[in-house]
Design a protein around this motif. Structure first.
Motif, PDB file in Angstrom:
ATOM      1  N   ASP A   4      63.696  45.797  60.012  1.00  0.00           N
ATOM      2  CA  ASP A   4      64.488  45.219  58.930  1.00  0.00           C
ATOM      3  C   ASP A   4      63.793  43.964  58.411  1.00  0.00           C
ATOM      4  O   ASP A   4      63.575  43.015  59.157  1.00  0.00           O
ATOM      5  N   THR A   5      63.448  43.958  57.125  1.00  0.00           N
ATOM      6  CA  THR A   5      62.717  42.816  56.570  1.00  0.00           C
ATOM      7  C   THR A   5      63.534  41.523  56.631  1.00  0.00           C
ATOM      8  O   THR A   5      62.989  40.453  56.897  1.00  0.00           O
ATOM      9  N   ASN A   6      64.822  41.616  56.399  1.00  0.00           N
ATOM     10  CA  ASN A   6      65.669  40.421  56.466  1.00  0.00           C
ATOM     11  C   ASN A   6      65.793  39.904  57.894  1.00  0.00           C
ATOM     12  O   ASN A   6      65.804  38.694  58.134  1.00  0.00           O
ATOM     13  N   HIS A  30      64.857  36.345  59.505  1.00  0.00           N
ATOM     14  CA  HIS A  30      65.887  35.645  60.276  1.00  0.00           C
ATOM     15  C   HIS A  30      65.376  35.249  61.656  1.00  0.00           C
ATOM     16  O   HIS A  30      65.573  34.106  62.104  1.00  0.00           O
ATOM     17  N   LEU A  31      64.689  36.174  62.332  1.00  0.00           N
ATOM     18  CA  LEU A  31      64.173  35.881  63.665  1.00  0.00           C
ATOM     19  C   LEU A  31      63.109  34.788  63.628  1.00  0.00           C
ATOM     20  O   LEU A  31      63.070  33.906  64.487  1.00  0.00           O
ATOM     21  N   ARG A  32      62.231  34.842  62.642  1.00  0.00           N
ATOM     22  CA  ARG A  32      61.194  33.803  62.536  1.00  0.00           C
ATOM     23  C   ARG A  32      61.821  32.433  62.329  1.00  0.00           C
ATOM     24  O   ARG A  32      61.314  31.424  62.816  1.00  0.00           O
ATOM     25  N   MET A  46      54.867  28.758  68.900  1.00  0.00           N
ATOM     26  CA  MET A  46      54.209  29.324  67.727  1.00  0.00           C
ATOM     27  C   MET A  46      54.929  30.637  67.425  1.00  0.00           C
ATOM     28  O   MET A  46      54.910  31.560  68.237  1.00  0.00           O
ATOM     29  N   VAL A  47      55.602  30.704  66.284  1.00  0.00           N
ATOM     30  CA  VAL A  47      56.343  31.902  65.888  1.00  0.00           C
ATOM     31  C   VAL A  47      55.707  32.451  64.624  1.00  0.00           C
ATOM     32  O   VAL A  47      55.616  31.755  63.609  1.00  0.00           O
ATOM     33  N   THR A  48      55.256  33.695  64.681  1.00  0.00           N
ATOM     34  CA  THR A  48      54.525  34.263  63.550  1.00  0.00           C
ATOM     35  C   THR A  48      54.742  35.763  63.508  1.00  0.00           C
ATOM     36  O   THR A  48      55.530  36.324  64.279  1.00  0.00           O
ATOM     37  N   ASN A 106      57.163  43.119  63.061  1.00  0.00           N
ATOM     38  CA  ASN A 106      57.256  42.335  64.299  1.00  0.00           C
ATOM     39  C   ASN A 106      57.396  40.844  64.076  1.00  0.00           C
ATOM     40  O   ASN A 106      57.160  40.323  62.978  1.00  0.00           O
ATOM     41  N   VAL A 107      57.794  40.195  65.139  1.00  0.00           N
ATOM     42  CA  VAL A 107      57.739  38.736  65.264  1.00  0.00           C
ATOM     43  C   VAL A 107      57.063  38.465  66.594  1.00  0.00           C
ATOM     44  O   VAL A 107      57.355  39.144  67.593  1.00  0.00           O
ATOM     45  N   GLU A 108      56.130  37.509  66.630  1.00  0.00           N
ATOM     46  CA  GLU A 108      55.402  37.201  67.857  1.00  0.00           C
ATOM     47  C   GLU A 108      55.615  35.741  68.221  1.00  0.00           C
ATOM     48  O   GLU A 108      55.539  34.862  67.351  1.00  0.00           O
ATOM     49  N   ILE A 109      55.878  35.505  69.496  1.00  0.00           N
ATOM     50  CA  ILE A 109      56.233  34.160  69.955  1.00  0.00           C
ATOM     51  C   ILE A 109      55.319  33.763  71.104  1.00  0.00           C
ATOM     52  O   ILE A 109      55.218  34.464  72.105  1.00  0.00           O
ATOM     53  N   MET A 110      54.641  32.630  70.942  1.00  0.00           N
ATOM     54  CA  MET A 110      53.737  32.100  71.967  1.00  0.00           C
ATOM     55  C   MET A 110      54.009  30.605  72.158  1.00  0.00           C
ATOM     56  O   MET A 110      54.771  30.006  71.413  1.00  0.00           O
TER      57      MET A 110
END
Length: 285
Positions: free
Chosen positions: A176-178, A182-184, A193-195, A201-205
């Motif tokens: 879902d694009t929205n 929202h998650l980012r 680092m959220v990208t 996807n969303v990636e979190i480091m």
């Protein structure tokens, strides 16, 4: 000597997820000319090194978006998240009903109900991305030959009982694009680092676990000045290395705002854009 840092998906790889022969030849030519070519990807280290071996390439690797850097299979830099941070992120993602994997020093982990969560995410996506197809659902829920094996646990606490485990990255899946936006926004934190590396996807480091520090680590190892580095990418998880490199190239298929921001735009990943850029900006100069 130059250091050339290449993203994989959307950059080095075609849309069929293979390295085109033209790109392979350009990399070999650059290496033969004395330059260092590194791979800087959000993929796990094991996945990248296996992929490179099958393609006959020998390159330094910055995996998990630069959180883990290895040269000749020896780790020279590793950035992970504390157990408290991992627990907090997992709790928040569970509240968001978001399927996620954890990239660690012992492989990729997820919960036993991964497939169930992914199918629910697909069914409930209100603003499905144009690339969201039933084939995408299958790709994330069925076993694929030669894919990296995931280890399943009941929850994050079970994973963290292993005192030797360190977590490099959260990979969060959404169709879902929205919800991606929202998650980012909701996962943003000064210590993280959220990208995103793709539309789904969303990636979190950790805040330092990005491709910029990956390219810096390899440049330092080979005593290459940062101004003699070239980075090529297409998406937001490439921003770290595009920001610090001496010369930054964005793929024609890359995000529009990135193409407008950096030094040059090359051809698409289906038009051998990496090879075009290597010959134009490195070997012909």
């Amino acid at each position: 000597m130059k250091l050339i840092a290449l993203d994989m998906d959307g950059t080095l790889l075609s849309s069929k997820h293979v390295i085109p022969e033209e790109n392979l030849k350009a990399i070999y030519d650059a290496q033969d000319a004395g330059h260092i070519v590194m791979i800087c990807s959000g993929r796990a280290k094991e996945h990248i090194t296996t992929f490179l071996a099958e393609s006959g390439l020998d390159c330094p690797v910055a995996s998990s978006n630069g959180a883990v850097v290895s040269i000749n299979n020896e780790i020279i830099s590793e950035i992970s998240m504390s157990r408290e941070v991992v627990r907090n992120i997992a709790t928040q993602l569970e509240q968001e009903h978001a399927p996620y994997k954890l990239y660690t020093n012992k492989g990729i982990f997820t919960t036993h109900n991964w497939s169930e969560k992914v199918k629910k995410e697909f069914d409930e996506a209100e603003f499905k991305h144009e690339k969201c197809t039933p084939e995408e659902l299958i790709r994330f829920t069925e076993d694929i030959p030669n894919a990296i094996t995931m280890t399943y646990v009941n929850d994050v606490e079970e994973l963290l009982q292993d005192e030797e485990i360190v977590v490099h990255k959260f990979f969060v899946l959404t169709f879902d694009t929205n919800k991606q936006a929202h998650l980012r926004e909701t996962m943003a934190h000064p210590e993280l680092m959220v990208t995103s590396s793709l539309w789904n996807n969303v990636e979190i480091m950790d805040k330092n676990g990005h491709k910029g520090n990956g390219i810096k680590a390899v440049a330092k190892h080979f005593n290459i000045p940062i101004e003699d580095t070239i980075a090529m990418g297409d998406n937001y998880n490439d921003v770290g290395m595009l920001d610090v490199a001496g010369f930054s190239v964005v793929m024609e298929n890359g995000e529009p705002d990135l193409k407008a921001k950096y030094d040059a735009v090359t051809l698409t990943n289906d038009e051998n854009g990496v090879a075009h850029a290597i010959y134009k900006y490195v070997l012909e100069k």
